[in-house]
Every structure is written in C-alpha cells, then in structure tokens.
Design a protein around this motif. Structure first.
Motif, PDB file in Angstrom:
ATOM      1  N   ILE A 153       0.847  -1.040  -0.012  1.00  0.00           N
ATOM      2  CA  ILE A 153       0.011  -0.213   0.038  1.00  0.00           C
ATOM      3  C   ILE A 153       0.856   1.290   0.069  1.00  0.00           C
ATOM      4  CG2 ILE A 153      -1.875   1.251   1.124  1.00  0.00           C
ATOM      5  CD1 ILE A 153      -2.738  -1.250   0.288  1.00  0.00           C
ATOM      6  N   TYR A 204       0.910   7.281   3.483  1.00  0.00           N
ATOM      7  CA  TYR A 204      -0.218   7.071   4.531  1.00  0.00           C
ATOM      8  C   TYR A 204      -0.953   8.513   4.591  1.00  0.00           C
ATOM      9  CZ  TYR A 204      -3.417   5.913   8.031  1.00  0.00           C
ATOM     10  OH  TYR A 204      -4.772   5.815   9.127  1.00  0.00           O
ATOM     11  N   LEU A 213     -13.759   4.875   3.540  1.00  0.00           N
ATOM     12  CA  LEU A 213     -12.478   4.818   3.028  1.00  0.00           C
ATOM     13  C   LEU A 213     -11.717   5.641   4.071  1.00  0.00           C
ATOM     14  CD1 LEU A 213     -10.346   4.309   0.990  1.00  0.00           C
ATOM     15  CD2 LEU A 213     -11.244   6.635  -0.180  1.00  0.00           C
ATOM     16  N   LEU A 229      -7.868   2.115   6.332  1.00  0.00           N
ATOM     17  CA  LEU A 229      -6.349   1.800   6.566  1.00  0.00           C
ATOM     18  C   LEU A 229      -6.323   1.867   7.978  1.00  0.00           C
ATOM     19  CD1 LEU A 229      -4.618   3.889   3.707  1.00  0.00           C
ATOM     20  CD2 LEU A 229      -4.984   1.414   3.879  1.00  0.00           C
ATOM     21  N   TYR A 263      -9.545  -5.879   7.818  1.00  0.00           N
ATOM     22  CA  TYR A 263     -10.683  -5.081   7.575  1.00  0.00           C
ATOM     23  C   TYR A 263     -11.802  -6.270   7.125  1.00  0.00           C
ATOM     24  CZ  TYR A 263     -13.217  -1.425   5.506  1.00  0.00           C
ATOM     25  OH  TYR A 263     -14.255  -0.390   5.045  1.00  0.00           O
ATOM     26  N   VAL A 280     -13.920   3.691  -2.763  1.00  0.00           N
ATOM     27  CA  VAL A 280     -12.708   3.794  -3.384  1.00  0.00           C
ATOM     28  C   VAL A 280     -12.834   4.117  -4.942  1.00  0.00           C
ATOM     29  CG1 VAL A 280     -10.798   2.285  -4.129  1.00  0.00           C
ATOM     30  CG2 VAL A 280     -11.556   2.273  -1.879  1.00  0.00           C
ATOM     31  N   SER A 325      -4.472   0.124  -5.436  1.00  0.00           N
ATOM     32  CA  SER A 325      -3.972  -1.000  -4.547  1.00  0.00           C
ATOM     33  C   SER A 325      -5.170  -1.467  -3.728  1.00  0.00           C
ATOM     34  CB  SER A 325      -2.712  -0.790  -3.634  1.00  0.00           C
ATOM     35  OG  SER A 325      -1.733  -0.743  -4.530  1.00  0.00           O
ATOM     36  N   LEU A 326      -5.879  -0.352  -3.075  1.00  0.00           N
ATOM     37  CA  LEU A 326      -7.049  -0.820  -2.048  1.00  0.00           C
ATOM     38  C   LEU A 326      -8.193  -1.584  -2.564  1.00  0.00           C
ATOM     39  CD1 LEU A 326      -6.935   2.228   0.150  1.00  0.00           C
ATOM     40  CD2 LEU A 326      -6.053  -0.236   0.765  1.00  0.00           C
ATOM     41  N   TRP A 330      -4.009  -6.829   7.242  1.00  0.00           N
ATOM     42  CA  TRP A 330      -2.875  -5.968   7.360  1.00  0.00           C
ATOM     43  C   TRP A 330      -1.799  -6.345   8.144  1.00  0.00           C
ATOM     44  CZ3 TRP A 330      -4.589  -2.710   3.976  1.00  0.00           C
ATOM     45  CH2 TRP A 330      -5.950  -2.489   3.894  1.00  0.00           C
TER      46      TRP A 330
END
Length: 147
Positions: A62, A68, A87, A91, A99, A111, A129-130, A146
């Motif tokens: 990610i 981030y 969203l 993260l 998640y 997203v 990527s998400l 994660w």
C-alpha cells in the motif's frame, strides 16, 4: 493433524488448536520436547498447503507511513469522512489487524469514487491497490489482513 484442529486465529491466519493450547500450557522447553516435531511439520505444511504463495490470494504493497499521510490528506480534500466514511477509516493506524469482509462492497464504491475525483497520483495509486484488495476480499469472502 485432523481438519477439526485447524482454525483461523484472531489475526486471520490458519492455526492449530492443539499447538496453540500447548504453547500456553507448557514452557518453551516442555513445548518443544512434546510438540516440536508436530510444530515443525505444521509450519512446513503451511508453506505449501495452498496453491497461492504464502496462502495469500492477493497481496498489495500500500505504501509508507508518509504516503499514508498523503492519502489521508487526499481523502480530506475529497470530502473527508463525511463523504467517504469507510475509506477514511479503512487503513489501520498501526501494523496488523484486518478489514472486515462485511464492509467490502460499500468501501469498494467509495474507493472507485475517490479514484475518479482525486488529483493526487500517490493517493490514486494507493487507492488502486486498495481496490484490488477489496475485489479479492469480495471474491473470496475473506477479510483483508494488514501486516
């Protein structure tokens, strides 16, 4: 090891009830003496028990913690948690966790909306990527882990 001994642990990984119970019950020396061979065999089996490398259907990098921050700023610019509530919280704020699959479909919509409206290329890359992780979660009906 019977299939009934296997379970998904709180971190989302395949585990053995027998080995986990024994690791709590015994100190390392006794555990190793009684269960060392079984633990070694289980660990080796985990390496290739699935057709996917490391048992991962989809794996995405990610970004860094700095990226981030850029992503969070871009979410704020796109309307923040009021417009993108899932969203904005998707993260993790530390390594680890998962998640939930129950949020996958709704988060995927957010997203896709974010990808359309954001101008930041770094944030867009992270969102793509998400998106791939969410699609894999939706397809397999498994949570995103994660690490």
């Amino acid at each position: 090891m019977p299939v009934t001994d296997l379970y998904i642990d709180e971190d989302g990984y395949l585990a053995s009830r027998t080995l986990d119970t024994a690791s709590i019950r015994y100190d390392w020396r006794r555990y190793h003496a009684r269960y060392g061979k079984l633990n070694e065999e289980f660990t080796l089996w985990l390496e290739d028990c699935c057709e996917h490398e490391n048992g991962e259907y989809c794996s995405e990098w990610i970004g860094t913690w700095g990226m981030y921050g850029v992503f969070q700023d871009a979410v704020e610019e796109a309307g923040g948690k009021e417009v993108l509530p899932l969203l904005g919280h998707m993260l993790p704020t530390a390594n680890g966790g998962q998640y939930p699959v129950e949020k996958t479909e709704a988060t995927l919509v957010e997203v896709e909306q974010f990808i359309r409206i954001t101008r930041d290329e770094c944030a867009r890359g992270m969102a793509c990527s998400l998106q791939r992780l969410l699609l894999a979660s939706l397809e397999t009906r498994n949570p995103i882990l994660w690490c």
